[in-house]
Design a protein around this motif. Structure first.
Motif, PDB file in Angstrom:
ATOM      1  N   THR A  89      -2.050   0.273  -7.366  1.00  0.00           N
ATOM      2  CA  THR A  89      -2.948   0.421  -8.860  1.00  0.00           C
ATOM      3  C   THR A  89      -4.251   1.240  -8.368  1.00  0.00           C
ATOM      4  O   THR A  89      -4.497   2.142  -9.242  1.00  0.00           O
ATOM      5  CB  THR A  89      -3.741  -1.071  -9.352  1.00  0.00           C
ATOM      6  N   GLU A  90      -4.635   1.207  -7.340  1.00  0.00           N
ATOM      7  CA  GLU A  90      -5.760   2.244  -7.087  1.00  0.00           C
ATOM      8  C   GLU A  90      -5.159   3.628  -7.007  1.00  0.00           C
ATOM      9  O   GLU A  90      -5.796   4.495  -7.561  1.00  0.00           O
ATOM     10  CB  GLU A  90      -5.989   2.072  -5.514  1.00  0.00           C
ATOM     11  N   ILE A  91      -3.996   3.888  -6.566  1.00  0.00           N
ATOM     12  CA  ILE A  91      -3.355   5.208  -6.672  1.00  0.00           C
ATOM     13  C   ILE A  91      -3.441   5.690  -7.954  1.00  0.00           C
ATOM     14  O   ILE A  91      -3.515   6.836  -8.362  1.00  0.00           O
ATOM     15  CB  ILE A  91      -1.877   5.154  -5.753  1.00  0.00           C
ATOM     16  N   GLY A 105      -3.691   3.854  -0.543  1.00  0.00           N
ATOM     17  CA  GLY A 105      -4.245   2.718  -1.537  1.00  0.00           C
ATOM     18  C   GLY A 105      -3.239   2.007  -1.830  1.00  0.00           C
ATOM     19  O   GLY A 105      -2.040   2.139  -1.755  1.00  0.00           O
ATOM     20  N   THR A 106      -3.736   0.930  -2.418  1.00  0.00           N
ATOM     21  CA  THR A 106      -2.676  -0.063  -3.345  1.00  0.00           C
ATOM     22  C   THR A 106      -2.106   0.749  -4.665  1.00  0.00           C
ATOM     23  O   THR A 106      -2.846   1.752  -5.070  1.00  0.00           O
ATOM     24  CB  THR A 106      -3.219  -1.154  -3.930  1.00  0.00           C
ATOM     25  N   GLU A 163      -7.393  10.474  -6.047  1.00  0.00           N
ATOM     26  CA  GLU A 163      -8.504  11.054  -5.417  1.00  0.00           C
ATOM     27  C   GLU A 163      -8.130  12.588  -5.320  1.00  0.00           C
ATOM     28  O   GLU A 163      -9.074  13.434  -4.975  1.00  0.00           O
ATOM     29  CB  GLU A 163      -8.662  10.751  -3.964  1.00  0.00           C
ATOM     30  N   GLN A 189      -3.805  10.447   0.069  1.00  0.00           N
ATOM     31  CA  GLN A 189      -4.449   9.133  -0.274  1.00  0.00           C
ATOM     32  C   GLN A 189      -3.797   8.003   0.099  1.00  0.00           C
ATOM     33  O   GLN A 189      -2.209   8.030   0.254  1.00  0.00           O
ATOM     34  CB  GLN A 189      -4.672   9.094  -2.112  1.00  0.00           C
ATOM     35  N   ARG A 207       0.937  -1.195  -0.065  1.00  0.00           N
ATOM     36  CA  ARG A 207      -0.206   0.145  -0.060  1.00  0.00           C
ATOM     37  C   ARG A 207       0.799   1.266   0.056  1.00  0.00           C
ATOM     38  O   ARG A 207       2.039   1.053   0.415  1.00  0.00           O
ATOM     39  CB  ARG A 207      -0.790   0.022   1.232  1.00  0.00           C
ATOM     40  N   ARG A 233      -4.743   4.311 -10.879  1.00  0.00           N
ATOM     41  CA  ARG A 233      -5.801   4.297 -11.587  1.00  0.00           C
ATOM     42  C   ARG A 233      -6.866   5.318 -11.217  1.00  0.00           C
ATOM     43  O   ARG A 233      -7.611   5.959 -11.829  1.00  0.00           O
ATOM     44  CB  ARG A 233      -6.455   2.979 -11.512  1.00  0.00           C
ATOM     45  N   HIS A 234      -7.041   5.367  -9.802  1.00  0.00           N
ATOM     46  CA  HIS A 234      -8.153   6.334  -9.345  1.00  0.00           C
ATOM     47  C   HIS A 234      -7.572   7.262  -8.213  1.00  0.00           C
ATOM     48  O   HIS A 234      -7.573   7.404  -7.217  1.00  0.00           O
ATOM     49  CB  HIS A 234      -9.092   5.368  -8.511  1.00  0.00           C
TER      50      HIS A 234
END
Lengths: 671, 388
Positions: free
Chosen positions: B236-238, B233-234, B243, B231, B220, B240-241
């Motif tokens: 990929t979250e960071i 996140g993982t 915030e 933010q 993470r 791709r998405h």
């Protein structure tokens, strides 16, 4: 976002970090070493400053007398001393202004006093401030005491202290004292200009030429550091004195006075200036010189646009250091100054000659001012010099230039001859039976025990002092520097300590010594017991030479990774394990440097100890001074050369020891 | 999912599950400057977490607070169920590795590693065995008798790692451990550290300003800026998405386009309306629309970039553009794109080598580019990057 204040963060208490055992130990160490500097520096200086504003006078309204008739009945009036004095005019106002050691005889108030008369006298002080002394008994307060006339003549009054600037006004209205200020400033300024010019060309020759024997030149140029500052004075007496070998060179001028002081000052300050300027020249960037060559700048222009600006901080710093050394030096003007007064000598004369301690304190304060200014400017400049150092530069490598190299060689040879010549003359003087009448060689001048000054015991004391100073000084300085450099938090304590550690450099040795008299010779001070012992000599010497040692230690410690302490703590190891196994071994070269610095200076210093030695703790450097004073100049030279050879031996041992230790413990330095 | 279930089975009900490291409401003030502002986060046992952000963002301050080297002004830190907020480093349970390695220069490698094992009641022989085991573990057997200066930077850092894990701490802290190394060594050591961490299962926090390092190593990522967490996140979250625009800009590359919000699913860029990912900016609000260069899809003869296979063709989001310049970057081409529909605006597109070859793309060529709506993200604020 960025304009947050404390009120924006949620209410609550700030986290108060718990202290580990290590933190407590470290704080205890900081407190101890700060306490050391407070006792050895701050408090004595404070006593001195307060002494300089302390004035004494006899307050005659504070004493009351009553005289009996011939049968011993006290029926007459009680009169104050002031009233009596008004009647008989025994003492004028100038008699009533006093030094702390002055005493007033009471019999003068009674013109018909006779110690054979049967009349009795009563005396009392009106307040407890009023002190009178009967023999060695001290009396104070409103109790009446009765004395017969034979006893009464032994009574003296003590002056009362008050505070004010009258000492200073007395100082500034005494022309012979005030003249010393100009003398000191002028002599220091001239010596500074000559020394810095000579040292610059010497350092320049070493750094920028390809001449031979650079190592030899450097070695000889450093030699003056190993002798007391008054030694060149003795050599000058032999060379240019009344019976000097080269007296005709003086063309009728006397060496006793400004000329002698300036030549001697150039001798003993030369290595200090050379070292600083050499460092400044070593950091200049070769790329600038290459650029100058490609731009077809003439050597002359390159010198003024590249060399001098690059070395300017070094030159300024050297100038202030030399100025400070000359103005605070006492031994040299004492030996060769003749009737020419300088501030440092005035302190000595006031204290030792006239026992006027208050005036000694006043001159000390006057001497402190230029010393403090020079010190402050030097510190500011040193800071800038460091900034230059950190720049990435290419080391300058000189190219051969036969003409220039040859000129440098001749110049350095001349300087070397001057320095070696002074030392040689001293050695020659020491070995001659009786200058200038019997030039056969003998060792009779080494029979120190036959002369005043302390004899061989003084020499042994000096070695003892030097060893003790080196040992305890190195421990105190290094631990102090470690605590300041490597602890976190406790900011106030550390800042106070930093300030105190820098201060000794600005305090002339004479001033420190006098301050020690005031502080440690006070019977109400529990530390009074160390007065007139070896301990106070060690204390004053360590303190006097504290700053340079401290800076050496700090520089070494700064080169160590700051995270060592963090790593060690994370590995749950106590700080002293890291200190003993990593910090000390890595800093060993610096530690050895500190100890040899302290040793050499303890051997040569006169000013820091001249007020503090006693019969049991006479020192070699003091013996040189006293033998010279007594006219035993040849033995003084002999003792001076003993100090020189001892320091040479100590440095040799130090060099060998360093090499050995470095080889054994610093194997990690090699890749 | 299977992993989580297993863990649930071990530790009972979810309420009882506790984070290994729990940071709550952390503030750190240096005079009137706040280096940390109300930081709260939880780290699970065995996790590898990266604190990522530009220099001056507070990530090292946070790490030093966790270590107890610079204790926070406010807030609490719990490790393994114990409040360690005010404890000195020596009473906490962690090993630490610094950018400077901080190896003791006058001690041999062996003695460096053994430094923390001594005086713990372990026999000399046991210590020697453990040191050999650790040297083996970091791939430097037989180097024990050398001094640190005799090893390369990468080797020294491995020794620092071995020393930090020697007494099996519950938490491993890495402060920019790779920043002082050459690029090649950095990449290989990255994998080794990650591998070692997985093998030992030690909870690890690494501070880095290198986003590639963070993305490749962390389970993470905690993205920080100006003393706040942007933010968590993982990777990929960071990626791709993101915030916030800051995260979008700091992690990877991003075309930033001034635009005006139209509806929850569309924005106006220049004079063209584009469909975009859902956002909550009110209509008429000036916003920043953002798209990553590799998400711009070139269309020529029906071909598509391989990275966008999962994206549906959206005719409305396709515009005609000129290739203004092209730059070869080894594994792909970077093209500067201009379009009348976008006004003065220029977009950067990353096109695969295959696509460029297949479509015969070159400077001056006019192509169709598609901006996939799901990849066109809209942010309200303008980006604020901490000053270097």
């Amino acid at each position: 976002m960025t304009d947050l204040t404390y009120s924006d963060i949620p209410a609550g208490k700030n986290i108060k970090p718990k202290l580990a055992f290590d933190d407590w130990i470290m704080r205890a160490f900081i407190a101890m070493i700060s306490l050391y500097l407070i006792i050895a520096l701050a408090l004595p200086l404070y006593s001195m400053l307060s002494k300089s504003v302390a004035t004494y006078h006899f307050d005659l309204t504070q004493f009351e007398f009553q005289v009996s008739d011939e049968e011993g009945n006290f029926s007459g009036d009680i009169k104050t001393a002031a009233a009596l004095n008004d009647e008989v005019n025994a003492y004028g106002p100038e008699d009533l202004a006093a030094g702390s050691n002055d005493r007033l005889k009471v019999t003068a108030f009674f013109p018909d006093f006779s110690f054979r008369s049967p009349v009795l006298y009563k005396i009392r002080g009106v307040t407890s401030d009023a002190v009178y002394i009967y023999g060695s008994e001290r009396h104070t307060g409103p109790e009446w005491n009765e004395y017969d006339s034979n006893q009464f003549r032994k009574i003296v009054l003590r002056p009362i202290a008050s505070f004010g600037l009258s000492n200073f006004s007395r100082y500034f209205s005494t022309p012979s004292l005030v003249r010393s200020i100009t003398n000191s400033l002028v002599i220091s300024a001239i010596s500074t200009i000559i020394t810095v010019s000579l040292a610059f060309w010497f350092a320049y020759s070493l750094a920028r030429s390809c001449m031979r024997f650079k190592g030899f030149f450097r070695l000889i140029a450093m030699a003056p550091i190993l002798v007391p500052s008054l030694l060149p004075g003795i050599a000058l007496v032999y060379l240019f004195g009344n019976q000097g070998m080269l007296k005709s060179f003086m063309m009728g001028e006397s060496i006793y006075g400004p000329i002698g002081i300036i030549i001697g000052s150039v001798f003993f300050t030369f290595p200090h200036a050379m070292l600083i300027i050499t460092t400044a020249l070593a950091i200049s960037d070769a790329r600038l010189y290459e650029a100058a060559v490609t731009l077809r700048s003439s050597p002359w222009r390159t010198f003024w646009t590249v060399t001098i600006p690059g070395a300017r901080y070094g030159l300024i710093s050297a100038a202030f250091v030399v100025f400070n050394l000359v103005i605070t030096d006492f031994g040299l003007p004492k030996v060769i100054g003749g009737q020419f007064n300088m501030l440092a000598v005035d302190i000595y004369k006031q204290v030792i000659g006239q026992q006027n301690f208050e005036m000694g304190a006043v001159v000390s304060v006057v001497l402190l001012i230029p010393a403090l200014i020079a010190f402050t400017i030097d510190r500011l400049i040193q800071r800038k010099q460091v900034a230059l150092l950190s720049a990435r530069s290419v080391v300058f490598v000189p190219k051969e230039n036969p003409k220039f190299d040859w000129a440098c060689f001749v110049y350095c040879s001349l300087i070397t001859i001057f320095i070696a010549g002074i030392l040689g003359v001293c050695q020659y003087a020491a070995l001659i039976k009786f200058w200038p009448y019997d030039l056969s060689l003998s060792l009779k001048n080494y029979a120190f025990d036959l002369m005043d000054g302390g004899g061989w015991a003084a020499y042994r004391n000096s070695i003892k002092l030097a060893l003790l100073t080196a040992f305890f000084g190195t421990i105190v300085v290094f631990i102090g520097a470690y605590m300041v450099e490597k602890t976190h938090g406790f900011r106030t304590g550390r800042n106070l300590f930093q300030f105190l550690a820098m201060l000794p450099m600005a305090i002339p040795g004479m001033v420190l010594g006098l301050a020690y008299i005031f502080f440690f010779n006070n019977p109400s001070n529990p530390l009074h017991i160390i007065y007139a012992t070896m301990a106070i000599l060690v204390l004053s010497t360590v303190t006097h030479f504290y700053t340079v040692s401290h800076l050496t230690a700090v520089t070494a410690l700064k080169q160590m990774d700051n995270e060592f302490e963090s790593v060690s703590a994370s590995l749950k190891q106590p700080f002293y394990k890291l200190f003993a196994r990593v910090t000390v071994p890595v800093c060993l070269p610096a530690i050895l440097d500190i100890s040899i610095y302290l040793f050499v200076n303890a051997m040569t210093t006169v000013s820091a100890v001249v007020f503090l030695y006693s019969t049991g703790t006479a020192l070699a450097s003091i013996a040189v001074l006293n033998m010279d004073d007594a006219g035993d100049i040849a033995p003084a030279a002999a003792m001076g050369m003993m100090i020189f050879y001892t320091n040479v031996a100590a440095r040799t041992v130090h060099a060998a020891l360093s090499r050995m230790l470095v080889k054994r413990t610093q194997a990690w330095r090699s890749r | 999912m299977a992993f989580e279930e297993a863990e649930l089975a071990v530790s009972g009900s979810p309420a009882e599950r506790q984070a290994f490291l729990k940071i709550d409401g952390l503030w750190k003030a240096f005079g009137n400057f706040f280096a940390l502002k109300d930081i709260s986060l939880e780290i699970e046992k065995g996790e590898f977490v990266c604190f990522l952000g530009p220099s001056g963002c507070g990530k090292t301050t946070l790490l030093r607070a966790i270590a107890g080297l610079d204790i926070q002004t406010r807030g609490s830190i719990d490790q393994d169920g114990k409040d360690i907020s005010d404890l000195p480093p020596s009473q906490r349970d962690f090993g630490i590795v610094f950018q400077s390695y901080a190896l003791f220069p006058n001690l041999t490698i062996e003695k460096n590693i053994a430094f923390g094992l001594e005086n713990t009641g372990v026999s000399k022989q046991k210590i020697a065995e453990r040191v050999n085991e650790l040297l083996e573990l970091v791939g430097l057997p037989d180097q024990g008798k050398k001094y640190p200066a005799q090893l390369s930077g990468g080797q020294q850092q491995r020794i620092a790692l071995a020393r930090a894990i020697a007494f099996e701490p519950g938490l491993l802290l890495l402060d920019e451990p790779l920043s002082a190394l050459d690029a090649k060594v950095r990449v290989s050591l990255r994998h080794e550290i990650k591998e070692l961490q997985r093998k030992l299962g030690v909870t690890t926090i690494m501070v880095t300003h290198d986003q590639e390092e963070g993305l490749s190593m962390g389970d993470r990522i905690v993205v920080m800026n100006h003393g706040v967490v942007e933010q968590i996140g993982t990777p990929t979250e960071i990626y791709r998405h993101p915030e916030s625009l800051f995260v979008a800009d700091f992690i990877g590359e991003m075309n930033q386009i001034n635009a005006v919000a139209k509806s929850a699913h569309s924005v106006v860029i220049g004079n063209t309306t584009f469909k975009c990912a859902q956002h909550d900016q009110p209509s008429g609000q000036t916003v920043v629309a953002a798209i990553r260069p590799e998400d711009i899809v070139p269309h020529g003869e029906g071909a598509r970039s391989p990275g966008a296979k999962d994206i549906k063709h959206t005719p409305g989001n396709t515009i005609s553009a000129d290739i203004l310049d092209m730059e070869f970057l080894g594994s792909f081409w970077r093209a500067g794109l201009g379009s009348k529909k976008l006004g003065e605006l220029r977009l950067i597109g990353n096109f695969s080598i295959n696509a460029v070859r297949r479509m015969d793309l070159g400077v001056g060529k006019n192509i169709e580019i598609e901006i996939p709506p799901e990849r066109l993200r809209v942010f309200g604020d303008s980006v604020q990057v901490a000053q270097e």
